[in-house]
Motif scaffolding. Sequence first.
Motif, PDB file in Angstrom:
ATOM      1  N   GLU A 195       0.824  -1.249   0.124  1.00 58.63           N
ATOM      2  CA  GLU A 195      -0.028  -0.055  -0.088  1.00 58.63           C
ATOM      3  C   GLU A 195       0.744   1.403   0.029  1.00 58.63           C
ATOM      4  O   GLU A 195       0.542   2.407  -0.602  1.00 58.63           O
ATOM      5  CB  GLU A 195      -1.204  -0.052   1.167  1.00 58.63           C
ATOM      6  N   SER A 196       2.030   1.227   0.492  1.00 58.83           N
ATOM      7  CA  SER A 196       2.748   2.440   0.865  1.00 58.83           C
ATOM      8  C   SER A 196       3.046   2.977  -0.723  1.00 58.83           C
ATOM      9  O   SER A 196       2.943   4.258  -1.057  1.00 58.83           O
ATOM     10  CB  SER A 196       4.072   2.103   1.401  1.00 58.83           C
ATOM     11  N   ARG A 199      -0.144   4.474  -2.237  1.00 64.28           N
ATOM     12  CA  ARG A 199      -0.582   5.545  -1.753  1.00 64.28           C
ATOM     13  C   ARG A 199       0.461   6.717  -2.087  1.00 64.28           C
ATOM     14  O   ARG A 199       0.228   7.651  -2.480  1.00 64.28           O
ATOM     15  CB  ARG A 199      -0.200   5.754  -0.010  1.00 64.28           C
ATOM     16  N   TYR A 218      -6.772   4.606  -7.076  1.00 66.41           N
ATOM     17  CA  TYR A 218      -7.625   3.912  -5.815  1.00 66.41           C
ATOM     18  C   TYR A 218      -8.424   2.700  -6.147  1.00 66.41           C
ATOM     19  O   TYR A 218      -8.395   1.778  -5.365  1.00 66.41           O
ATOM     20  CB  TYR A 218      -8.442   5.056  -5.159  1.00 66.41           C
ATOM     21  N   MET A 237      -5.275   5.316   3.415  1.00 64.23           N
ATOM     22  CA  MET A 237      -5.508   5.711   1.954  1.00 64.23           C
ATOM     23  C   MET A 237      -6.605   6.055   1.815  1.00 64.23           C
ATOM     24  O   MET A 237      -6.995   7.096   0.822  1.00 64.23           O
ATOM     25  CB  MET A 237      -5.177   4.281   1.153  1.00 64.23           C
TER      26      MET A 237
END
Length: 266
Positions: A195-196, A199, A218, A237
């Motif tokens: 996810e990092s 994001r 997204y 997020m």
Amino acid sequence: MPGDLQSTRPYAWAGQHGGFQLRLLGRFSLRQGDTQIPVPTGPQRLLAFLAIRGPVPRPVILGALWPNAREPRARGSLRTAMWRLHRDAPRLIRPVDDALILGPDVLVDLHSVTDSAQSILQNSSEMPDDRRQPFAAGELLPDWRDDWVIFERERLRQLRLHALDALAERFAAQGRYMNALEAALESAQIGPLRESANRLIIAIHLAEDNVAEALRHYEFFRDLLGAELGIEPSGQMTAMLSPWLRTLMAEEWSAPAGSGRRLSVR
């Protein structure tokens, strides 16, 4: 790659050095200048092990490369591998007491990528000259299944991911959004479920006021997480896009029944 990240050759130093160039990323190869040097499997494994581990005592080499062989046979295999390498590429390996080490005129792509990534992570403001290296790297010996390769492969993968994330943040802070996006996308390509990195991609789109691009990414990442892991993106997020997501969700649920309700910005 655009701008200063573009490179017509992944490792420009390879043809500019009079010594040996050992490639472990993407595939194994050994060159001297423009000459390809054929290397049998046994010597390949010895070279790769020394490149990854550095100076290694002979007993450690025997245990790692020939774990199922009795010591006399393992020592014989090591002598054969060294003889073949000395015949085809003198000075490639040299002894130091009871250890073996690569010669000083051997350039290893793994070392170049590792040094570049470490430089990016350790220098919080400076841009290293060799910052293209985390982009250029392939996977470490992808077809090899030895434990010592698998461990180093994952270590390199994590190092590259964090270096690319740091590079993306640094470019974004300078307003160099295309370079930042390229680094973040490369990180997401290596680790698509992280996810990092995803994001970062959304944050860069928002910094450029490209809300539709941010929402599209997204939705892509949410669908990927749902399909692969059965989970939703984190609240962190989702909060990045909450004003626009609320509007889209309100529009979605106010649509007539049977109209194919689905959050979409495509």
